[in-house]
Design a protein around this motif. Structure first.
Motif, PDB file in Angstrom:
ATOM      1  N   PHE A 209       2.109   8.530 -12.112  1.00 13.52           N
ATOM      2  CA  PHE A 209       1.828   9.867 -11.589  1.00 13.52           C
ATOM      3  C   PHE A 209       2.828  10.187 -10.489  1.00 13.52           C
ATOM      4  N   SER A 210       3.008  11.462 -10.234  1.00 10.41           N
ATOM      5  CA  SER A 210       3.936  11.932  -9.215  1.00 10.41           C
ATOM      6  C   SER A 210       3.150  12.606  -8.103  1.00 10.41           C
ATOM      7  N   CYS A 211       3.588  12.432  -6.870  1.00 10.35           N
ATOM      8  CA  CYS A 211       2.902  13.062  -5.747  1.00 10.35           C
ATOM      9  C   CYS A 211       3.892  13.301  -4.616  1.00 10.35           C
ATOM     10  N   ASN A 212       3.584  14.275  -3.763  1.00  6.96           N
ATOM     11  CA  ASN A 212       4.425  14.508  -2.597  1.00  6.96           C
ATOM     12  C   ASN A 212       3.957  13.631  -1.443  1.00  6.96           C
ATOM     13  N   MET A 213       4.588  13.763  -0.285  1.00  4.55           N
ATOM     14  CA  MET A 213       4.282  12.877   0.829  1.00  4.55           C
ATOM     15  C   MET A 213       2.832  13.041   1.299  1.00  4.55           C
ATOM     16  N   GLU A 214       2.356  14.298   1.410  1.00  2.00           N
ATOM     17  CA  GLU A 214       0.988  14.523   1.870  1.00  2.00           C
ATOM     18  C   GLU A 214      -0.027  13.918   0.903  1.00  2.00           C
ATOM     19  N   GLN A 215       0.209  14.079  -0.390  1.00  2.00           N
ATOM     20  CA  GLN A 215      -0.714  13.524  -1.379  1.00  2.00           C
ATOM     21  C   GLN A 215      -0.716  11.997  -1.340  1.00  2.00           C
ATOM     22  N   LEU A 216       0.475  11.410  -1.154  1.00  2.00           N
ATOM     23  CA  LEU A 216       0.560   9.957  -1.080  1.00  2.00           C
ATOM     24  C   LEU A 216      -0.146   9.433   0.168  1.00  2.00           C
ATOM     25  N   GLN A 217       0.037  10.125   1.296  1.00  2.00           N
ATOM     26  CA  GLN A 217      -0.648   9.712   2.521  1.00  2.00           C
ATOM     27  C   GLN A 217      -2.161   9.814   2.365  1.00  2.00           C
ATOM     28  N   ASP A 218      -2.629  10.851   1.683  1.00  2.00           N
ATOM     29  CA  ASP A 218      -4.056  11.013   1.452  1.00  2.00           C
ATOM     30  C   ASP A 218      -4.586   9.873   0.576  1.00  2.00           C
ATOM     31  N   LEU A 219      -3.822   9.509  -0.456  1.00  2.00           N
ATOM     32  CA  LEU A 219      -4.226   8.410  -1.338  1.00  2.00           C
ATOM     33  C   LEU A 219      -4.290   7.094  -0.564  1.00  2.00           C
ATOM     34  N   VAL A 220      -3.261   6.828   0.245  1.00  2.00           N
ATOM     35  CA  VAL A 220      -3.238   5.585   1.018  1.00  2.00           C
ATOM     36  C   VAL A 220      -4.412   5.542   1.998  1.00  2.00           C
ATOM     37  N   GLY A 221      -4.713   6.677   2.623  1.00  2.00           N
ATOM     38  CA  GLY A 221      -5.833   6.729   3.564  1.00  2.00           C
ATOM     39  C   GLY A 221      -7.162   6.427   2.889  1.00  2.00           C
ATOM     40  N   LYS A 222      -7.365   6.969   1.691  1.00  2.00           N
ATOM     41  CA  LYS A 222      -8.615   6.718   0.973  1.00  2.00           C
ATOM     42  C   LYS A 222      -8.714   5.262   0.523  1.00  2.00           C
ATOM     43  N   LEU A 223      -7.596   4.674   0.139  1.00  2.00           N
ATOM     44  CA  LEU A 223      -7.604   3.267  -0.244  1.00  2.00           C
ATOM     45  C   LEU A 223      -7.923   2.376   0.958  1.00  2.00           C
ATOM     46  N   LYS A 224      -7.406   2.737   2.128  1.00  2.00           N
ATOM     47  CA  LYS A 224      -7.715   1.972   3.336  1.00  2.00           C
ATOM     48  C   LYS A 224      -9.197   2.075   3.683  1.00  2.00           C
ATOM     49  N   ASP A 225      -9.759   3.284   3.514  1.00  2.00           N
ATOM     50  CA  ASP A 225     -11.191   3.462   3.765  1.00  2.00           C
ATOM     51  C   ASP A 225     -12.015   2.593   2.822  1.00  2.00           C
ATOM     52  N   ALA A 226     -11.614   2.551   1.543  1.00  2.00           N
ATOM     53  CA  ALA A 226     -12.333   1.733   0.557  1.00  2.00           C
ATOM     54  C   ALA A 226     -12.226   0.254   0.909  1.00  2.00           C
ATOM     55  N   SER A 227     -11.042  -0.165   1.360  1.00  2.00           N
ATOM     56  CA  SER A 227     -10.838  -1.564   1.724  1.00  2.00           C
ATOM     57  C   SER A 227     -11.705  -1.951   2.913  1.00  2.00           C
ATOM     58  N   LYS A 228     -11.796  -1.071   3.915  1.00  2.00           N
ATOM     59  CA  LYS A 228     -12.622  -1.360   5.091  1.00  2.00           C
ATOM     60  C   LYS A 228     -14.099  -1.398   4.721  1.00  2.00           C
ATOM     61  N   SER A 229     -14.502  -0.508   3.844  1.00  2.00           N
ATOM     62  CA  SER A 229     -15.893  -0.480   3.413  1.00  2.00           C
ATOM     63  C   SER A 229     -16.255  -1.766   2.677  1.00  2.00           C
ATOM     64  N   LEU A 230     -15.355  -2.234   1.808  1.00  2.00           N
ATOM     65  CA  LEU A 230     -15.585  -3.473   1.083  1.00  2.00           C
ATOM     66  C   LEU A 230     -15.635  -4.666   2.040  1.00  2.00           C
ATOM     67  N   GLU A 231     -14.753  -4.652   3.041  1.00  2.00           N
ATOM     68  CA  GLU A 231     -14.734  -5.744   4.028  1.00  2.00           C
ATOM     69  C   GLU A 231     -16.049  -5.798   4.804  1.00  2.00           C
ATOM     70  N   ARG A 232     -16.565  -4.616   5.186  1.00  2.00           N
ATOM     71  CA  ARG A 232     -17.848  -4.601   5.900  1.00  2.00           C
ATOM     72  C   ARG A 232     -18.987  -5.090   5.012  1.00  2.00           C
ATOM     73  N   ALA A 233     -18.931  -4.727   3.733  1.00  2.00           N
ATOM     74  CA  ALA A 233     -19.999  -5.136   2.811  1.00  2.00           C
ATOM     75  C   ALA A 233     -20.023  -6.643   2.630  1.00  2.00           C
ATOM     76  N   THR A 234     -18.847  -7.277   2.603  1.00  2.00           N
ATOM     77  CA  THR A 234     -18.796  -8.725   2.394  1.00  2.00           C
ATOM     78  C   THR A 234     -19.240  -9.493   3.630  1.00  2.00           C
ATOM     79  N   GLN A 235     -19.310  -8.816   4.802  1.00  2.00           N
ATOM     80  CA  GLN A 235     -19.715  -9.489   6.025  1.00  2.00           C
ATOM     81  C   GLN A 235     -21.209  -9.378   6.300  1.00  2.00           C
ATOM     82  N   LEU A 236     -21.921  -8.617   5.433  1.00  2.00           N
ATOM     83  CA  LEU A 236     -23.372  -8.449   5.623  1.00  2.00           C
ATOM     84  C   LEU A 236     -24.102  -9.745   5.320  1.00  2.00           C
TER      85      LEU A 236
END
Length: 236
Positions: A209-236
């Motif tokens: 897929f193709s994306c501009n800088m803003e779209q790529l930054q948005d994708l990276v931000g959402k992936l980081k949020d998912a990663s943090k959420s998963l990390e918190r879940a594994t620490q419960l």
């Protein structure tokens, strides 16, 4: 000087389980895990368990209603033309529609999970026993499952038993310098390629897929949020 008392004898060893290969259902925080032969593991939610316990209750489902709902669950999974009309049988009219749909969904969920893991009769029986099914209902469920097993596994093969997962990511930066009208422009874009593995079909497709800088930054931000959420879940 007083004599010291001898130490107490060790406790007798606990008796070994009479059926070491028998599968067992054990409670976990968010459902039940049915384990047994080999690597077979089925995660079943509390909702599915409650639905099955209601199905096991003769006061909620008599023998005829149980058989009708069980066949309806298989039909709704295997017949592409089936709809909610499968629950409109006259002998099911006396059951609360909410309860009926709830138990139908629980039965369909367990049937799919059993088919996904190619469960045998021992696996099926153990879970049903834990849900307080009597012997007659266990036999009926196992017979119905066996009669539809090949069709169920064919269905699962056609749609896949598990989601594909990403094995690698590559990207490159592109510049669009002209439009179709030959107007000059300098627009950077990122072309991202995901290498995906599908374990069911042993295929390795690519998703680009193709994306501009803003779209790529948005994708990276959402992936980081998912990663943090998963990390918190594994620490419960």
């Amino acid at each position: 000087m007083a004599r010291a008392l001898p130490p107490p004898p060790p406790p007798p060893p606990r008796a070994a389980c009479a059926r070491p290969q028998q599968l067992s259902a054990r409670r976990v925080s968010r459902g039940a895990r049915v384990e047994g032969h080999g690597a077979l593991t089925m995660e079943l939610s509390e909702s599915v368990q409650r639905g099955f316990q209601t199905l096991a209750d003769p006061g909620s489902f008599d023998s005829n209603a149980f058989a009708l709902l069980l066949r309806a669950a298989f039909q709704s999974l295997l017949d592409a033309q089936a709809d909610e009309a499968v629950l409109d049988h006259p002998d099911l009219k006396h059951i609360d529609p909410v309860v009926l749909k709830y138990c139908h969904a629980a039965a369909a969920t367990y049937i799919l999970e059993a088919g996904k893991h190619r469960a045998d009769k021992s696996t099926l029986s153990t879970f049903l026993e834990d849900c307080k099914f009597d012997r007659e209902r266990i036999e009926l469920f196992c017979t119905e499952y066996q009669n539809n097993k090949n069709s169920l596994e064919s269905l699962l093969e056609s749609i896949g038993r598990s989601l594909p997962h990403i094995t690698d990511v590559s990207w490159r930066l592109e510049y669009q310098i002209k439009t179709n009208q030959l107007h000059k422009m300098y627009r950077p874009a990122y072309l991202v390629t995901l290498n995906v593995e599908n374990t069911d079909s042993q295929s390795y497709p690519e998703i680009s897929f193709s994306c501009n800088m803003e779209q790529l930054q948005d994708l990276v931000g959402k992936l980081k949020d998912a990663s943090k959420s998963l990390e918190r879940a594994t620490q419960l």
